[in-house]
Design a protein around this motif. Structure first.
Motif, PDB file in Angstrom:
ATOM      1  N   LEU A  70       0.820  -1.210   0.000  1.00  0.00           N
ATOM      2  CA  LEU A  70       0.000   0.000   0.000  1.00  0.00           C
ATOM      3  C   LEU A  70       0.854   1.261   0.000  1.00  0.00           C
ATOM      4  O   LEU A  70       0.452   2.293  -0.552  1.00  0.00           O
ATOM      5  CB  LEU A  70      -0.927   0.003   1.221  1.00  0.00           C
ATOM      6  CG  LEU A  70      -2.057  -1.014   1.230  1.00  0.00           C
ATOM      7  CD1 LEU A  70      -2.845  -0.916   2.530  1.00  0.00           C
ATOM      8  CD2 LEU A  70      -2.994  -0.795   0.041  1.00  0.00           C
ATOM      9  N   THR A  73       1.517   2.863  -3.368  1.00  0.00           N
ATOM     10  CA  THR A  73       0.354   3.250  -4.160  1.00  0.00           C
ATOM     11  C   THR A  73      -0.090   4.657  -3.774  1.00  0.00           C
ATOM     12  O   THR A  73       0.406   5.254  -2.822  1.00  0.00           O
ATOM     13  CB  THR A  73      -0.812   2.275  -3.927  1.00  0.00           C
ATOM     14  OG1 THR A  73      -1.332   2.472  -2.595  1.00  0.00           O
ATOM     15  CG2 THR A  73      -0.375   0.829  -4.102  1.00  0.00           C
ATOM     16  N   SER A  74      -1.072   5.159  -4.511  1.00  0.00           N
ATOM     17  CA  SER A  74      -1.608   6.493  -4.242  1.00  0.00           C
ATOM     18  C   SER A  74      -2.425   6.528  -2.951  1.00  0.00           C
ATOM     19  O   SER A  74      -2.820   7.609  -2.494  1.00  0.00           O
ATOM     20  CB  SER A  74      -2.495   6.947  -5.418  1.00  0.00           C
ATOM     21  OG  SER A  74      -3.567   6.021  -5.618  1.00  0.00           O
ATOM     22  N   ARG A  75      -2.661   5.372  -2.353  1.00  0.00           N
ATOM     23  CA  ARG A  75      -3.464   5.325  -1.126  1.00  0.00           C
ATOM     24  C   ARG A  75      -2.627   5.501   0.139  1.00  0.00           C
ATOM     25  O   ARG A  75      -3.164   5.389   1.246  1.00  0.00           O
ATOM     26  CB  ARG A  75      -4.219   3.992  -1.062  1.00  0.00           C
ATOM     27  CG  ARG A  75      -5.340   3.864  -2.083  1.00  0.00           C
ATOM     28  CD  ARG A  75      -5.994   2.510  -2.050  1.00  0.00           C
ATOM     29  NE  ARG A  75      -5.124   1.478  -2.617  1.00  0.00           N
ATOM     30  CZ  ARG A  75      -5.423   0.181  -2.682  1.00  0.00           C
ATOM     31  NH1 ARG A  75      -6.571  -0.240  -2.197  1.00  0.00           N
ATOM     32  NH2 ARG A  75      -4.586  -0.668  -3.224  1.00  0.00           N
ATOM     33  N   LEU A  76      -1.334   5.766  -0.012  1.00  0.00           N
ATOM     34  CA  LEU A  76      -0.467   5.868   1.163  1.00  0.00           C
ATOM     35  C   LEU A  76      -0.994   6.881   2.169  1.00  0.00           C
ATOM     36  O   LEU A  76      -1.083   6.585   3.368  1.00  0.00           O
ATOM     37  CB  LEU A  76       0.964   6.226   0.744  1.00  0.00           C
ATOM     38  CG  LEU A  76       1.982   6.324   1.887  1.00  0.00           C
ATOM     39  CD1 LEU A  76       3.348   5.817   1.447  1.00  0.00           C
ATOM     40  CD2 LEU A  76       2.128   7.748   2.396  1.00  0.00           C
ATOM     41  N   LYS A  77      -1.324   8.087   1.735  1.00  0.00           N
ATOM     42  CA  LYS A  77      -1.770   9.119   2.673  1.00  0.00           C
ATOM     43  C   LYS A  77      -3.043   8.700   3.393  1.00  0.00           C
ATOM     44  O   LYS A  77      -3.186   8.919   4.605  1.00  0.00           O
ATOM     45  CB  LYS A  77      -1.974  10.440   1.935  1.00  0.00           C
ATOM     46  CG  LYS A  77      -2.305  11.610   2.873  1.00  0.00           C
ATOM     47  CD  LYS A  77      -2.433  12.894   2.104  1.00  0.00           C
ATOM     48  CE  LYS A  77      -2.824  14.043   3.019  1.00  0.00           C
ATOM     49  NZ  LYS A  77      -1.742  14.411   3.945  1.00  0.00           N
ATOM     50  N   LEU A  78      -3.976   8.088   2.664  1.00  0.00           N
ATOM     51  CA  LEU A  78      -5.210   7.610   3.283  1.00  0.00           C
ATOM     52  C   LEU A  78      -4.912   6.562   4.348  1.00  0.00           C
ATOM     53  O   LEU A  78      -5.488   6.586   5.443  1.00  0.00           O
ATOM     54  CB  LEU A  78      -6.130   7.027   2.210  1.00  0.00           C
ATOM     55  CG  LEU A  78      -7.463   6.436   2.702  1.00  0.00           C
ATOM     56  CD1 LEU A  78      -8.308   7.523   3.337  1.00  0.00           C
ATOM     57  CD2 LEU A  78      -8.212   5.781   1.536  1.00  0.00           C
ATOM     58  N   VAL A  79      -3.990   5.633   4.041  1.00  0.00           N
ATOM     59  CA  VAL A  79      -3.608   4.595   5.003  1.00  0.00           C
ATOM     60  C   VAL A  79      -2.977   5.222   6.235  1.00  0.00           C
ATOM     61  O   VAL A  79      -3.306   4.859   7.378  1.00  0.00           O
ATOM     62  CB  VAL A  79      -2.633   3.598   4.344  1.00  0.00           C
ATOM     63  CG1 VAL A  79      -2.038   2.658   5.394  1.00  0.00           C
ATOM     64  CG2 VAL A  79      -3.325   2.800   3.261  1.00  0.00           C
ATOM     65  N   CYS A  81      -3.301   8.294   7.443  1.00  0.00           N
ATOM     66  CA  CYS A  81      -4.283   9.039   8.243  1.00  0.00           C
ATOM     67  C   CYS A  81      -5.181   8.096   9.042  1.00  0.00           C
ATOM     68  O   CYS A  81      -5.475   8.339  10.224  1.00  0.00           O
ATOM     69  CB  CYS A  81      -5.124   9.931   7.334  1.00  0.00           C
ATOM     70  SG  CYS A  81      -4.210  11.320   6.626  1.00  0.00           S
ATOM     71  N   ARG A 189       3.046  14.172   1.965  1.00  0.00           N
ATOM     72  CA  ARG A 189       2.778  13.850   0.563  1.00  0.00           C
ATOM     73  C   ARG A 189       3.614  12.630   0.220  1.00  0.00           C
ATOM     74  O   ARG A 189       4.809  12.589   0.516  1.00  0.00           O
ATOM     75  CB  ARG A 189       3.151  15.003  -0.374  1.00  0.00           C
ATOM     76  CG  ARG A 189       2.388  16.292  -0.131  1.00  0.00           C
ATOM     77  CD  ARG A 189       0.920  16.173  -0.541  1.00  0.00           C
ATOM     78  NE  ARG A 189       0.231  17.458  -0.441  1.00  0.00           N
ATOM     79  CZ  ARG A 189      -0.295  17.960   0.675  1.00  0.00           C
ATOM     80  NH1 ARG A 189      -0.187  17.272   1.803  1.00  0.00           N
ATOM     81  NH2 ARG A 189      -0.911  19.122   0.674  1.00  0.00           N
ATOM     82  N   GLU A 194       3.385  14.136  -6.867  1.00  0.00           N
ATOM     83  CA  GLU A 194       2.072  14.686  -6.535  1.00  0.00           C
ATOM     84  C   GLU A 194       2.060  16.209  -6.610  1.00  0.00           C
ATOM     85  O   GLU A 194       1.005  16.824  -6.818  1.00  0.00           O
ATOM     86  CB  GLU A 194       1.664  14.256  -5.111  1.00  0.00           C
ATOM     87  CG  GLU A 194       1.376  12.783  -4.955  1.00  0.00           C
ATOM     88  CD  GLU A 194       0.959  12.443  -3.540  1.00  0.00           C
ATOM     89  OE1 GLU A 194       0.605  13.377  -2.786  1.00  0.00           O
ATOM     90  OE2 GLU A 194       0.987  11.254  -3.175  1.00  0.00           O
TER      91      GLU A 194
END
Length: 411
Positions: A70, A73-79, A81, A189, A194
């Motif tokens: 993960l 991927t682009s989901r790193l920040k969501l993970v 948080c 970030r 990004e």
């Protein structure tokens, strides 16, 4: 981006320091302060309560490979948080616990979240953002855990004494949340791309055209002797460091040192651990992976042998200072070696796998040294074996470097 502007990579460094300080420093490094007050109040044995740490560690090890995927991927920040929210709430949950199973259940939840705001994630993001001074910057970011832990531990101890352990856990939760909110939610970030940037130190960054990320896949890396010898070396290195660190107070007390000396020794370990994280980051940048690893493993081989002489106060302090420096090096060596040997294309995923042996070493090392003491009624055999394991780690890091140099160039 204008040359006069500060590269956003430095904001990422600050975020890394705060996240490491909140997750590793505030939440994890203060847990030992609660062992005695919680067990006295609720009637648990110390072994039963300290099992909470082992539960978190085991769950973390099981989930780390998945999190590593993960992280790239682009989901790193969501993970990150989501993990920050969960990690902050767990100490608040501890404050409400009255049964052992409740502590265990919350510890398992913490294990699911802690690597999402831990050193593996931070190392992955730092590697994305920095081409130059990557080792030094990684060490500085990781040092946040020791710095915030050193500051928070005496505060929490005083709060527990004044207002009880439940209030102490509440303060831990609030402090972690205060650190996580700006760092994880606003500053972080995942990649410079990004923001239309290239990593710091990349000449392409002046034009906003990021360089291509080359490297092996995780499957390719797992088929190389370089990765496996490195991981076994990390397991032995970390196990030796934690074995001595966890048992040094008891050992020095057995030798007749005063409580003031043993307490000061424990503080010296933490101080030099922080120095080692920063210092070895610079060492790896300047000397490279092999020479840096050799210096680190020579230190970890010498430290337990010198610890045999710890009846002398000078050797007690000198050996743990050496151990702290070597332990700090162990925190940053995996990040540097994985990027150097296997590239950045799948760095986060490979790095997550490489961090597992260190976590296992952290779990096994203290128990191993204590078991040797119970068997022989002395730590002497344990420290001799730790010296032997340190010497084996020297050979393993050499083999890893030699194997890496024979690998075909990655795409």
């Amino acid at each position: 981006m204008s040359k006069s502007k500060i590269h956003y990579a430095w904001v990422i460094l600050i975020a890394g320091i705060l996240i490491a300080g909140a997750g590793q420093g505030v939440i994890l490094n203060t847990f030992n302060a609660f062992v005695k007050p919680v067990t006295l109040d609720l009637g648990f044995s110390r072994a039963e309560f300290t099992l909470c740490s082992s539960i978190s560690l085991i769950v973390g090890v099981l989930t780390l490979p998945y999190l590593g995927k993960l992280f790239q991927t682009s989901r790193l920040k969501l993970v990150v948080c989501a993990c920050a929210i969960v990690a902050s709430l767990v100490p608040l949950g501890y404050a409400l616990c009255g049964s052992l199973w409740q502590f265990y259940a919350l510890s398992a939840v913490l294990g699911l979240a802690v690597n999402g705001v831990g050193l593996t994630m931070i190392g992955s993001v730092i590697t994305n953002w920095f081409n130059r001074k990557r080792g030094l910057v990684t060490g500085i970011a990781f040092a946040g855990s020791g710095l915030f832990g050193a500051v928070m531990l005496p505060i929490v101890t005083s709060l527990i004494e004044a207002s009880g352990w439940r209030f102490g856990f509440t303060v831990i939760a609030a402090t972690a949340a205060v650190l996580f909110v700006p760092s994880a939610f606003f500053m972080l970030r995942a990649t410079p791309q990004e923001m239309g940037l290239a990593p710091y130190g990349d000449s392409a960054g002046q034009t906003g055209e990021p360089a291509a990320q080359n490297g092996m896949t995780r499957a390719q890396a797992l088929r190389t002797p370089a990765l496996w010898t490195c991981m076994v070396g990390l397991f032995l290195h970390t196990g030796v460091c934690i074995a001595i660190n966890a048992n040094c107070v008891a050992y020095l007390s057995d030798l007749g040192h005063s409580a003031q000396v043993t307490g000061l020794v424990a503080s010296v370990v933490l101080i030099f651990l922080t120095i080692g994280k920063i210092g070895f980051g610079e060492v790896f940048d300047r000397l490279g992976d092999l020479k840096g690893a050799l210096l680190m493993t020579v230190m970890v081989t010498a430290a337990p042998l010198l610890f045999l002489l710890a009846r002398n106060t000078f050797f007690a302090f000198f050996s743990v200072a050496l151990l702290g420096l070597a332990g700090g090096g162990g925190s940053v060596v995996a990040s540097h070696i994985i990027a150097s040997y296997f590239g950045r294309k799948n760095f986060a995923s490979i790095f997550a796998i490489a961090m597992i042996p260190g976590q296992l070493g952290s779990a096994i090392g203290p128990v191993f040294a204590a078991w040797i003491f119970d068997l022989f009624d002395s730590y002497t055999v344990a420290w001799v074996l730790c010296g032997v394991f340190g010497a084996v780690s020297i050979a393993l890091f050499i083999l890893s470097a030699l194997s890496a140099r024979k690998m075909p160039k990655y795409d």
